[in-house]
Write an enzyme that holds these catalytic residues in place. Structure first.
Site, mmCIF file in Angstrom:
data_model
loop_
_atom_site.group_PDB
_atom_site.id
_atom_site.type_symbol
_atom_site.label_atom_id
_atom_site.label_comp_id
_atom_site.label_asym_id
_atom_site.label_seq_id
_atom_site.Cartn_x
_atom_site.Cartn_y
_atom_site.Cartn_z
ATOM 1 N N ASP A 1 -6.291 57.154 29.108
ATOM 2 C CA ASP A 1 -5.785 58.219 28.234
ATOM 3 C C ASP A 1 -5.879 59.524 29.029
ATOM 4 O OD1 ASP A 1 -4.981 59.688 26.011
ATOM 5 O OD2 ASP A 1 -6.906 59.539 24.969
ATOM 6 N N CYS B 1 -2.080 55.338 24.956
ATOM 7 C CA CYS B 1 -1.686 55.733 23.595
ATOM 8 C C CYS B 1 -0.529 56.730 23.596
ATOM 9 C CB CYS B 1 -2.880 56.284 22.837
ATOM 10 S SG CYS B 1 -3.549 57.819 23.511
HETATM 11 N N1 NVA Z 1 -7.338 61.591 23.456
HETATM 12 C C1 NVA Z 1 -6.078 62.231 23.120
HETATM 13 C C2 NVA Z 1 -5.213 61.300 22.333
HETATM 14 C C3 NVA Z 1 -3.878 61.868 21.937
HETATM 15 C C4 NVA Z 1 -3.075 60.921 21.096
HETATM 16 C C5 NVA Z 1 -6.364 63.505 22.355
HETATM 17 O O1 NVA Z 1 -7.250 63.505 21.503
HETATM 18 O O2 NVA Z 1 -5.699 64.526 22.630
HETATM 19 N N1 CP Z 2 -0.763 58.432 20.315
HETATM 20 C C1 CP Z 2 -0.648 59.428 19.414
HETATM 21 O O1 CP Z 2 -1.429 59.537 18.477
HETATM 22 O O2 CP Z 2 0.423 60.232 19.614
HETATM 23 P P1 CP Z 2 0.727 61.631 18.884
HETATM 24 O O3 CP Z 2 -0.303 62.618 19.359
HETATM 25 O O4 CP Z 2 2.116 61.978 19.327
HETATM 26 O O5 CP Z 2 0.641 61.433 17.401
#
Ligand code: NVA
Ligand code: CP
Length: 308
Positions: free
Chosen positions: A222, A262
């Site tokens: 991620d 993700c």
């Molecule tokens: N770890 C990331 C996931 C985004 C879908 C965040 O929290 O920004």
């Molecule tokens: N993976 C995910 O939650 O994407 P968004 O931040 O676009 O919702």
């Protein structure tokens, strides 16, 4: 006495048996959707979606999902609601949960969503907090099962930050009995208590990300800087430089290993372009499955166990 309202605030809020049911329902709901067969069990039901952080996939999948189930979704954000002007979260929960049938929240500390849920008359779903992202892991595990069969006993390699995604993979490993091999840079290690774990049986730490990937059935990562941590970006770019998932890491994984992310992704940072755009990557199925798994989740939380 009315049954207690069920929420999905952390992955472990659902049992292994309930997750099995959700994955079965996901397959049926997805198959029906692909064949353009209407399915409207949530006619006249509505979902409030509260966003305190940006989103593409989460907003779209919940909004489209409610619509496809016959209901509707209402988008609220901090900028133009009273939540952004200091209305207590408990008061907001009392009011919002009298007007809709379910609430999805994307926010900062997990404590905020826990407090909201404690004052909500209707199911509350975690659409991402600093600590967890349970809806994403539902979709990821469904995607694994769809491609490769049961995840029990398999090994997932987590490379990079011990963030909300990492914590949720760790909870899922405990509930569904698989293993997580983790490699994070020094200073960014997993905090078991923050991850909400019962023990340490289902994960192992590796100093070298290559060792974490060796023999893994699924390699995943991620962003190096999650939403809310932007002020640490420069420092993180340096600390995480050797934690990019590349072809060498995929080569030491098990034959047929999958790659997941993700999204949104940063090619050239946490993942090399040849991996995310390569043959082992299932990131587009993974994103699509947010829609189908969350429809099964909404059906379950609002209507209970449907067997047909
Ligand atoms: N770890 C990331 C996931 C985004 C879908 C965040 O929290 O920004
Ligand atoms: N993976 C995910 O939650 O994407 P968004 O931040 O676009 O919702």
């Amino acid at each position: 006495m009315a049954p207690a309202v069920r929420h999905f605030l952390q992955f472990k809020d659902l049992s292994r048996d309930e997750l099995g049911h959700l994955f079965t329902r996901t397959r049926i709901i997805k198959d029906r959707f692909k064949r353009y067969q209407p399915y409207h069990p949530l006619a006249d039901r509505s979902l409030a979606m509260i966003f305190e952080k940006n989103s593409t996939r989460t907003r779209l999948s919940f909004e489209a999902g409610m619509h496809q189930l016959g209901g509707s979704a209402i988008y609220l954000n901090t900028r133009d609601t009273q939540l952004g002007r200091g209305e207590p979260v408990e008061d907001a929960a009392e009011v919002i949960s009298r007007m809709v049938d379910a609430v999805m929240i994307r926010t900062f500390e997990q404590d905020i969503i826990e407090r909201f849920a404690a004052h909500s008359r209707v199911p509350v779903i975690n659409g991402l907090t600093n600590e967890y992202h349970p809806c994403q892991i539902l979709a990821d595990i469904y995607t694994y099962i769809e491609r490769r069969g049961p995840i029990q006993g398999k090994t997932v390699a987590w490379i990079g930050d011990s963030n909300n995604m990492c914590n949720t993979w760790l909870q899922a490993a405990e509930v569904l009995d698989f293993n997580v091999h983790i490699s994070t840079p020094p200073g960014y290690e997993v905090e078991p208590e923050r991850a909400g774990l019962f023990g340490t049986d289902h994960y192992e730490d590796f100093a070298d990300p290559m060792d974490a990937c060796r023999g893994a059935d699924l390699v995943t990562t991620d962003v190096w800087t999650s939403m809310g941590f932007e002020s640490e970006n420069a420092q993180r770019m340096t600390a995480f430089a050797d934690w990019q998932v590349d072809d060498d890491m995929m080569r030491v994984a098990a034959l047929g290993a999958l790659f997941m992310h993700c999204l949104p992704a940063h090619r050239g940072e946490e993942v090399a372009a040849e991996v995310i755009d390569g043959p082992q990557s299932v990131v587009w199925d993974e994103a699509e499955n947010r829609l189908h798994t969350q429809k099964a989740l909404l059906e379950y939380l609002l209507l209970g166990r449907i067997e047909e």
